[in-house]
Motif scaffolding. Sequence first.
Motif, mmCIF file in Angstrom:
data_model
loop_
_atom_site.group_PDB
_atom_site.id
_atom_site.type_symbol
_atom_site.label_atom_id
_atom_site.label_comp_id
_atom_site.label_asym_id
_atom_site.label_seq_id
_atom_site.Cartn_x
_atom_site.Cartn_y
_atom_site.Cartn_z
ATOM 1 N N SER A 153 0.847 -1.197 0.000
ATOM 2 C CA SER A 153 0.000 0.000 0.000
ATOM 3 C C SER A 153 0.877 1.240 0.000
ATOM 4 O O SER A 153 2.011 1.228 0.483
ATOM 5 C CB SER A 153 -0.936 0.008 1.209
ATOM 6 N N PHE A 154 0.319 2.318 -0.539
ATOM 7 C CA PHE A 154 1.038 3.587 -0.629
ATOM 8 C C PHE A 154 0.138 4.683 -0.080
ATOM 9 O O PHE A 154 -1.040 4.772 -0.422
ATOM 10 C CB PHE A 154 1.429 3.883 -2.070
ATOM 11 N N GLY A 155 0.701 5.534 0.791
ATOM 12 C CA GLY A 155 -0.088 6.574 1.405
ATOM 13 C C GLY A 155 0.535 7.947 1.270
ATOM 14 O O GLY A 155 1.761 8.095 1.281
ATOM 15 N N LEU A 156 -0.324 8.960 1.131
ATOM 16 C CA LEU A 156 0.090 10.360 1.108
ATOM 17 C C LEU A 156 -0.716 11.109 2.165
ATOM 18 O O LEU A 156 -1.948 10.984 2.224
ATOM 19 C CB LEU A 156 -0.173 10.988 -0.255
ATOM 20 N N ASN A 157 -0.025 11.870 3.015
ATOM 21 C CA ASN A 157 -0.691 12.675 4.029
ATOM 22 C C ASN A 157 -0.119 14.084 3.987
ATOM 23 O O ASN A 157 1.102 14.272 3.987
ATOM 24 C CB ASN A 157 -0.487 12.078 5.424
ATOM 25 N N GLY A 158 -1.009 15.065 3.929
ATOM 26 C CA GLY A 158 -0.551 16.439 3.843
ATOM 27 C C GLY A 158 -1.285 17.356 4.803
ATOM 28 O O GLY A 158 -2.420 17.098 5.200
ATOM 29 N N ASN A 159 -0.598 18.430 5.204
ATOM 30 C CA ASN A 159 -1.171 19.472 6.050
ATOM 31 C C ASN A 159 -0.721 20.810 5.482
ATOM 32 O O ASN A 159 0.440 21.184 5.610
ATOM 33 C CB ASN A 159 -0.725 19.313 7.501
ATOM 34 N N ALA A 160 -1.663 21.509 4.847
ATOM 35 C CA ALA A 160 -1.330 22.783 4.210
ATOM 36 C C ALA A 160 -1.878 23.929 5.041
ATOM 37 O O ALA A 160 -3.086 23.997 5.307
ATOM 38 C CB ALA A 160 -1.912 22.834 2.802
ATOM 39 N N GLY A 161 -0.990 24.821 5.466
ATOM 40 C CA GLY A 161 -1.422 25.963 6.249
ATOM 41 C C GLY A 161 -2.133 26.984 5.375
ATOM 42 O O GLY A 161 -1.533 27.561 4.459
ATOM 43 N N GLU B 40 3.237 20.559 5.102
ATOM 44 C CA GLU B 40 3.909 19.295 5.424
ATOM 45 C C GLU B 40 3.361 18.208 4.511
ATOM 46 O O GLU B 40 2.161 18.133 4.256
ATOM 47 C CB GLU B 40 3.662 18.926 6.892
ATOM 48 N N LEU B 41 4.244 17.358 4.030
ATOM 49 C CA LEU B 41 3.838 16.251 3.160
ATOM 50 C C LEU B 41 4.627 15.004 3.539
ATOM 51 O O LEU B 41 5.855 15.040 3.664
ATOM 52 C CB LEU B 41 4.099 16.587 1.687
ATOM 53 N N LYS B 42 3.878 13.913 3.729
ATOM 54 C CA LYS B 42 4.525 12.636 4.027
ATOM 55 C C LYS B 42 4.035 11.586 3.041
ATOM 56 O O LYS B 42 2.839 11.457 2.785
ATOM 57 C CB LYS B 42 4.203 12.173 5.453
ATOM 58 N N ALA B 43 4.990 10.849 2.481
ATOM 59 C CA ALA B 43 4.686 9.735 1.586
ATOM 60 C C ALA B 43 5.276 8.465 2.187
ATOM 61 O O ALA B 43 6.414 8.473 2.676
ATOM 62 C CB ALA B 43 5.271 9.989 0.197
ATOM 63 N N ALA B 44 4.489 7.385 2.187
ATOM 64 C CA ALA B 44 4.963 6.140 2.797
ATOM 65 C C ALA B 44 4.514 4.945 1.983
ATOM 66 O O ALA B 44 3.353 4.878 1.533
ATOM 67 C CB ALA B 44 4.455 6.023 4.233
ATOM 68 N N LEU B 45 5.427 4.003 1.787
ATOM 69 C CA LEU B 45 5.143 2.739 1.112
ATOM 70 C C LEU B 45 5.269 1.624 2.139
ATOM 71 O O LEU B 45 6.324 1.460 2.769
ATOM 72 C CB LEU B 45 6.131 2.515 -0.026
#
Length: 537
Positions: free
Chosen positions: A443-451, A494-499
Amino acid sequence: MSISNHFIHFLKYKPAGHVSATHKIRRINSSFFIFLFLVLLPFFGQAQSQSFYDSLDLVKSFLNQNQIRDALNLLENLESDNPGNEYVIRLRGQALYWSKDFEATKTYFRKSISENPEIQLVQLDFGRILFELNELNEAEKVLRSFLKSNPNDPEANQMLASINYWTGGRPSVSIEYLDRILTPFPENETAKSLKKEIKSSTSPRIALNTGIHSDTQPMQYFSFQGSLDFYHSAMIQPGFSTEMRSYESGESVLISQARNKSTLNRTGTSISLRAGIVKSSEWAETNPTYGAEISQNISSGIQAAVSVDREPYFYTLTSIDQEILPTTIRTSIGRESGDKWIGKVFFQQSNFEDDNSTFSAGLWALIPVLKTENLKADLGYSLLIADSKELRFAEDLPIQNTIGNTDAGTVIPGSYNPYFTPTNQTVHGILAGLKFRLAQSVSFGLNGNAGIYAQIDNPNTVYYGTATPGNPNRPIDPKDIYLIQVTTTYFPWELKAALDWSISEKSLLTISYLHQTTIYFDSNSFNIGLKLNLWNE
């Protein structure tokens, strides 16, 4: 004399030595009725038995049609006529349970078991009901009593294995119950599945992680982390972790910690205690760290927590060289898993040894907006508010500028020293998350938090000196540098990508990348982690 009177007189007349006609008739009638009773007795019993079973069938019909009150009325009469009958007691207990009058159900079963201890299946029925009502303490007592006479009953052993597992007993006890089922019935899927789950969730775990961090302070380091966790019971869950950092500037850091978590499953309370050491190559000595946390499950996965920790601070260049170990208090309430929403409200205060404090509070929430077999999307909001008791910001030393080339009002390079002290900071952000299932185990995930709106009183060191005749290159006098805070709007993100790759049931490989843009600096982190579950089949 009439005929009737004569007949009566005749009947009353008894000549000596003769048996009266009346007596003969009575003897004949008595013999006849005794004979008739003996002949018809089996039929009377059969009719009575048939009536009893017909009544039981009628009770079952009432129950199937959800006519609970009619069933209970009939059962009450049946039990009055057939005290101690196993079928009646079990059906009446079932009907009471279906009526959802749980207190009456428990009272009835306790009374029936006390008066009829020889009826073993009533104990099993009551144990099952208590199990379904999640009244595990009494369920365990009742089922153990039943198990004394029925040691290999599959259902009772299954429920006792589950109760011991859910309430935090030693895994070996649950395994023993399940083996009583699996020894004669090795293909029992329910017992096999629970045994596998228990071994998987309570076995030792190893986690290894290595990564690179770089930011524009500038700070760069390579890190290696390892942890080992054990499970003995809910009260004894020890663990150990260590982290080693090697900085590009030549410093190195070691952080090690031992911990134990105790969980009171019956009340939903967890207590964690931790203690360790921290050492920097620039420090004169090794420093102790310690902390404690208590958390409480409230409802629907919502959890409240409070913790206190004395911990190292390594977020600025200066903090690598100085011994900075604030005492940090954290509180939060919310939930981090769930199908409908996740979110948290939190507060944090760090108290430093120089009698200064920093504060932060906020909240975040995510709700699913799309969910399919291979794709999940979440959207949410975040709020952060931060402040400090006193500002810790100063010009960078040594000051290279000279009065000859420095105009009044020039901003002199400065930085937070020795730790960050935000002032009147507010950040509103939009949260978003995407998770793709690329394959059955990947699985691949993207999580972001834009001010979308952020504001802070931004500190600056400004030169307000004057030229000195005859000495145009005189170094800047620190007394001529003033600290000014300017309300500044900025846009952090902030941006996080995880496999995630589940190599097997016992191993998970994670590769992740994290970027952060703040008002202080930009940073990038890359990590590779491996988690190993050491349970045996």
